[in-house]
Scaffold this motif. Structure first.
Motif, mmCIF file in Angstrom:
data_model
loop_
_atom_site.group_PDB
_atom_site.id
_atom_site.type_symbol
_atom_site.label_atom_id
_atom_site.label_comp_id
_atom_site.label_asym_id
_atom_site.label_seq_id
_atom_site.Cartn_x
_atom_site.Cartn_y
_atom_site.Cartn_z
ATOM 1 N N LYS A 1 0.830 -1.197 0.000
ATOM 2 C CA LYS A 1 0.000 0.000 0.000
ATOM 3 C C LYS A 1 0.867 1.250 0.000
ATOM 4 O O LYS A 1 0.681 2.125 -0.804
ATOM 5 C CB LYS A 1 -0.945 -0.029 1.192
ATOM 6 C CG LYS A 1 -1.919 -1.203 1.112
ATOM 7 C CD LYS A 1 -3.041 -1.070 2.106
ATOM 8 C CE LYS A 1 -4.016 -2.226 1.981
ATOM 9 N NZ LYS A 1 -5.141 -2.141 2.898
ATOM 10 N N CYS A 2 1.823 1.341 0.906
ATOM 11 C CA CYS A 2 2.822 2.405 0.874
ATOM 12 C C CYS A 2 2.200 3.787 0.751
ATOM 13 O O CYS A 2 2.764 4.678 0.134
ATOM 14 C CB CYS A 2 3.808 2.200 -0.286
ATOM 15 S SG CYS A 2 4.516 0.561 -0.361
ATOM 16 N N GLY A 3 0.997 3.973 1.286
ATOM 17 C CA GLY A 3 0.368 5.282 1.200
ATOM 18 C C GLY A 3 -0.023 5.665 -0.210
ATOM 19 O O GLY A 3 -0.184 6.855 -0.512
ATOM 20 N N TYR A 4 -0.168 4.686 -1.085
ATOM 21 C CA TYR A 4 -0.513 4.961 -2.478
ATOM 22 C C TYR A 4 -1.918 5.529 -2.571
ATOM 23 O O TYR A 4 -2.875 4.988 -2.002
ATOM 24 C CB TYR A 4 -0.411 3.679 -3.294
ATOM 25 C CG TYR A 4 -0.733 3.847 -4.763
ATOM 26 C CD1 TYR A 4 0.209 4.346 -5.658
ATOM 27 C CD2 TYR A 4 -1.998 3.503 -5.257
ATOM 28 C CE1 TYR A 4 -0.083 4.493 -7.004
ATOM 29 C CE2 TYR A 4 -2.303 3.652 -6.600
ATOM 30 C CZ TYR A 4 -1.334 4.147 -7.466
ATOM 31 O OH TYR A 4 -1.641 4.292 -8.801
ATOM 32 N N ASN A 5 -2.086 6.627 -3.285
ATOM 33 C CA ASN A 5 -3.390 7.256 -3.483
ATOM 34 C C ASN A 5 -3.739 7.207 -4.969
ATOM 35 O O ASN A 5 -3.156 7.938 -5.769
ATOM 36 C CB ASN A 5 -3.369 8.707 -2.990
ATOM 37 C CG ASN A 5 -4.732 9.374 -3.134
ATOM 38 O OD1 ASN A 5 -5.726 8.728 -3.455
ATOM 39 N ND2 ASN A 5 -4.771 10.668 -2.893
ATOM 40 N N PRO A 6 -4.684 6.353 -5.369
ATOM 41 C CA PRO A 6 -4.999 6.210 -6.801
ATOM 42 C C PRO A 6 -5.411 7.529 -7.447
ATOM 43 O O PRO A 6 -5.033 7.806 -8.592
ATOM 44 C CB PRO A 6 -6.155 5.201 -6.805
ATOM 45 C CG PRO A 6 -6.044 4.467 -5.523
ATOM 46 C CD PRO A 6 -5.483 5.447 -4.538
ATOM 47 N N ALA A 7 -6.182 8.336 -6.728
ATOM 48 C CA ALA A 7 -6.695 9.584 -7.307
ATOM 49 C C ALA A 7 -5.569 10.530 -7.709
ATOM 50 O O ALA A 7 -5.655 11.219 -8.732
ATOM 51 C CB ALA A 7 -7.642 10.266 -6.321
ATOM 52 N N SER A 8 -4.504 10.560 -6.906
ATOM 53 C CA SER A 8 -3.399 11.481 -7.206
ATOM 54 C C SER A 8 -2.577 11.024 -8.402
ATOM 55 O O SER A 8 -1.780 11.794 -8.943
ATOM 56 C CB SER A 8 -2.492 11.615 -5.982
ATOM 57 O OG SER A 8 -1.876 10.371 -5.677
ATOM 58 N N GLU A 9 -2.770 9.762 -8.825
ATOM 59 C CA GLU A 9 -2.014 9.224 -9.954
ATOM 60 C C GLU A 9 -2.785 9.296 -11.271
ATOM 61 O O GLU A 9 -2.311 8.839 -12.297
ATOM 62 C CB GLU A 9 -1.624 7.763 -9.677
ATOM 63 C CG GLU A 9 -0.790 7.562 -8.425
ATOM 64 C CD GLU A 9 0.538 8.299 -8.483
ATOM 65 O OE1 GLU A 9 1.143 8.323 -9.577
ATOM 66 O OE2 GLU A 9 0.949 8.859 -7.459
ATOM 67 N N ARG A 10 -3.990 9.835 -11.219
ATOM 68 C CA ARG A 10 -4.798 9.934 -12.435
ATOM 69 C C ARG A 10 -4.484 11.243 -13.151
ATOM 70 O O ARG A 10 -4.620 12.322 -12.577
ATOM 71 C CB ARG A 10 -6.291 9.878 -12.094
ATOM 72 C CG ARG A 10 -6.726 8.564 -11.462
ATOM 73 C CD ARG A 10 -8.146 8.638 -10.942
ATOM 74 N NE ARG A 10 -8.496 7.429 -10.200
ATOM 75 C CZ ARG A 10 -9.562 7.312 -9.408
ATOM 76 N NH1 ARG A 10 -10.390 8.336 -9.276
ATOM 77 N NH2 ARG A 10 -9.792 6.178 -8.764
ATOM 78 N N TYR A 11 -4.097 11.142 -14.384
ATOM 79 C CA TYR A 11 -3.779 12.330 -15.174
ATOM 80 C C TYR A 11 -4.898 12.531 -16.195
ATOM 81 O O TYR A 11 -4.948 11.872 -17.236
ATOM 82 C CB TYR A 11 -2.417 12.167 -15.850
ATOM 83 C CG TYR A 11 -1.308 11.951 -14.850
ATOM 84 C CD1 TYR A 11 -0.809 13.017 -14.096
ATOM 85 C CD2 TYR A 11 -0.789 10.676 -14.624
ATOM 86 C CE1 TYR A 11 0.197 12.818 -13.158
ATOM 87 C CE2 TYR A 11 0.212 10.470 -13.684
ATOM 88 C CZ TYR A 11 0.699 11.542 -12.954
ATOM 89 O OH TYR A 11 1.687 11.344 -12.025
ATOM 90 N N LEU A 12 -5.822 13.430 -15.859
ATOM 91 C CA LEU A 12 -7.023 13.647 -16.655
ATOM 92 C C LEU A 12 -6.909 14.947 -17.435
ATOM 93 O O LEU A 12 -6.567 15.993 -16.877
ATOM 94 C CB LEU A 12 -8.254 13.697 -15.744
ATOM 95 C CG LEU A 12 -8.438 12.481 -14.813
ATOM 96 C CD1 LEU A 12 -9.547 12.757 -13.819
ATOM 97 C CD2 LEU A 12 -8.740 11.240 -15.627
ATOM 98 N N GLU A 13 -7.223 14.850 -18.717
ATOM 99 C CA GLU A 13 -7.168 16.051 -19.551
ATOM 100 C C GLU A 13 -8.275 17.021 -19.189
ATOM 101 O O GLU A 13 -8.081 18.232 -19.138
ATOM 102 C CB GLU A 13 -7.286 15.659 -21.028
ATOM 103 C CG GLU A 13 -7.118 16.835 -21.982
ATOM 104 C CD GLU A 13 -7.183 16.393 -23.431
ATOM 105 O OE1 GLU A 13 -7.149 17.286 -24.302
ATOM 106 O OE2 GLU A 13 -7.268 15.185 -23.692
ATOM 107 N N HIS A 14 -9.473 16.483 -18.915
ATOM 108 C CA HIS A 14 -10.614 17.326 -18.559
ATOM 109 C C HIS A 14 -11.338 16.714 -17.362
ATOM 110 O O HIS A 14 -12.400 16.103 -17.520
ATOM 111 C CB HIS A 14 -11.574 17.463 -19.734
ATOM 112 C CG HIS A 14 -10.959 18.076 -20.954
ATOM 113 N ND1 HIS A 14 -10.597 19.405 -21.013
ATOM 114 C CD2 HIS A 14 -10.631 17.532 -22.156
ATOM 115 C CE1 HIS A 14 -10.079 19.664 -22.206
ATOM 116 N NE2 HIS A 14 -10.079 18.535 -22.915
ATOM 117 N N PRO A 15 -10.805 16.851 -16.142
ATOM 118 C CA PRO A 15 -11.500 16.309 -14.966
ATOM 119 C C PRO A 15 -12.832 17.005 -14.735
ATOM 120 O O PRO A 15 -12.989 18.194 -15.040
ATOM 121 C CB PRO A 15 -10.519 16.579 -13.821
ATOM 122 C CG PRO A 15 -9.688 17.719 -14.290
ATOM 123 C CD PRO A 15 -9.569 17.564 -15.771
#
Length: 462
Positions: free
Chosen positions: A41-55
């Motif tokens: 887990k290592c404090g992994y945050n899925p949301a912070s790893e998403r690179y969205l062109e138009h969130p």
């Protein structure tokens, strides 16, 4: 609806299909020895790893959620109430809405957990199922790919079922509208007339051409619903004029129609994955609960007042019960056009699931080019043939809901939760286990009895 329970277009370059929303490919043959290791887990945050062109903002997501859940299903709710009774219809719709919303929360929670374990930014519905089995109990791991395929099959059946309903909805409303011009053709004639334009819409490959059409359809649908409420709220009789409880043998038909209307679980992960602040999606006052409360309230209101207004005369779509004046005829025409315009975007989903599999079997560029056109033609023809064979709107809605929607909305999510958190965080003494088992039993019961009753109803059609 603008679009019947479809995974929605979040931005011009975002694909609709749940399996295509993510940019990370799933490992096709997971190493079981690796799966035995403790998740990192290592404090992994899925949301912070998403690179969205138009969130999307919270409001945008709420609007998309409403668009994805409000469609032809809401117009069938008075018919659902006829099969349940006025009192049981209200209670059942609210309970069904609560259960379906809870299952949506389950899916989001499991997706987040599996993203952390695999250090992936996002997952689709089918990928969540696959990862849950691949990282679950050892006996289940060999079936990860197979269960993913099963989910994709149910998604295809559901979406093609929606397309079939679209065909029939447009044909029946067009038939009713043309009566004002003294044109008396059968529903099969209108289905045949609709096939070429529906085929043309289904052949559109680029989503950017479908997006403006979808927005126009959404506006037309909203206007149609407002006018529909205007009619059904006039001259309401006393509640004693309709049944409070229907007969037991009608309840499976109610279940099928209601779950068809509520089965918006396919849009949930694409919406959450594309949010600017996905942490606002869940929670008691989050986007999901806010949207589903509105949806449940609208479904209950139109079901209650539509059934109360027209009683046992209510038809598969409430628009067919409206009077023959110009305003009511315009509602039928507008709703028919709105659903017609939504067909291309709706069809995009099953095509995006089926085509990659077929493409992998083709070798040459020419075969791929012709193969895609043939695949589109065959799938659209399937929806046309199904609509022609079962030209009864309420029956086909109930069948699609009971058979495929119940599996996606009620059966798979609790199974995923059990497998994802078993046994460390969900053991035999955990109340969530028994809650999930109860939902699974409820879903399987509705699946079996609803499908049986719908098929029996179709066979007995005159």
């Amino acid at each position: 609806m603008s679009d019947e329970k479809r995974p929605l277009l979040i931005c011009p370059n975002t694909p609709l299909d749940n399996s295509e929303v993510q940019t990370v490919e799933l490992v096709t043959s997971p190493d079981l020895s690796i799966k035995d290791e403790k998740p990192k887990k290592c404090g992994y945050n899925p949301a912070s790893e998403r690179y969205l062109e138009h969130p999307t903002s919270n409001l945008d997501t709420l609007i998309h959620l409403l668009k994805g859940n409000i469609g032809t299903g809401i117009l069938a709710m008075p018919d659902a109430f006829k099969n349940a009774g006025l009192f049981l219809g209200v209670i059942g719709t609210l309970v069904m809405g609560a259960i379906c919303t809870h299952c949506m929360h389950i899916l989001v929670s499991c997706s987040h957990e599996l993203c952390i374990r695999n250090q992936r930014p996002a997952l689709s519905f089918a990928e969540v199922v696959e990862d849950a089995f691949a990282m679950g109990p050892i006996l289940l791991r060999p079936y990860a790919k197979k269960i993913k395929n099963v989910v994709n099959i149910f998604l295809v059946i559901t979406q093609l079922g929606f397309c079939c309903v679209y065909f029939l909805f447009v044909a029946t409303n067009l038939q009713d509208t043309m009566h004002i011009f003294h044109v008396n053709l059968g529903v099969h004639s209108y289905l045949a007339l609709l096939f070429p334009p529906m085929l043309a819409l289904g052949m559109v490959k680029n989503l950017k051409y479908l997006t403006p059409v979808s927005l126009i359809a959404a506006i037309m649908t909203a206007w149609g619903l407002v006018i529909t409420f205007y009619y059904i709220l006039q001259d309401l009789p006393h509640t004693s004029t309709v049944k409070a409880f229907a007969s037991w043998h009608q309840l499976p038909l109610y279940f099928g129609t209601a779950i068809y209307a509520f089965e918006g679980i396919g849009v949930i992960l694409p919406l959450e994955n594309n949010m600017k602040t996905p942490e606002d999606f869940g929670g008691w006052t989050g986007v999901l609960n806010t949207g589903m409360v509105i949806v449940a309230a609208l479904y209950t209101a139109i079901g209650f007042f539509g059934y109360l207004r027209y009683g046992e005369r209510v038809l598969g779509s409430i628009t067919l019960n409206l009077p023959s004046d110009l305003l009511a005829q315009s509602v039928r025409a507008v709703m028919a056009v709105a659903i017609f315009l939504s067909y291309g975007l709706q069809f995009y989903v099953p095509m995006n699931i089926v085509w990659p599999y077929i493409r992998s079997k083709l070798n040459s560029e020419k075969a791929i080019e012709y193969g895609e056109a043939v695949t589109r033609f065959v799938l659209i023809s399937i929806t046309f043939i199904a609509a022609a064979l079962i030209p009864n709107l309420s029956s086909i809605i109930s069948l699609v809901g009971a058979f495929s929607s119940s599996a996606l909305a009620l059966i798979f999510p609790p199974i995923i939760e059990i497998i994802t958190f078993w046994p460390e965080r969900l053991g035999w003494k955990d109340w969530r286990l028994w809650k999930d088992i109860a939902i699974i039993i409820f879903g399987i019961t509705g699946f079996a009895f609803g499908t049986y009753a719908s098929i029996k109803n179709i066979v007995n059609l005159p």
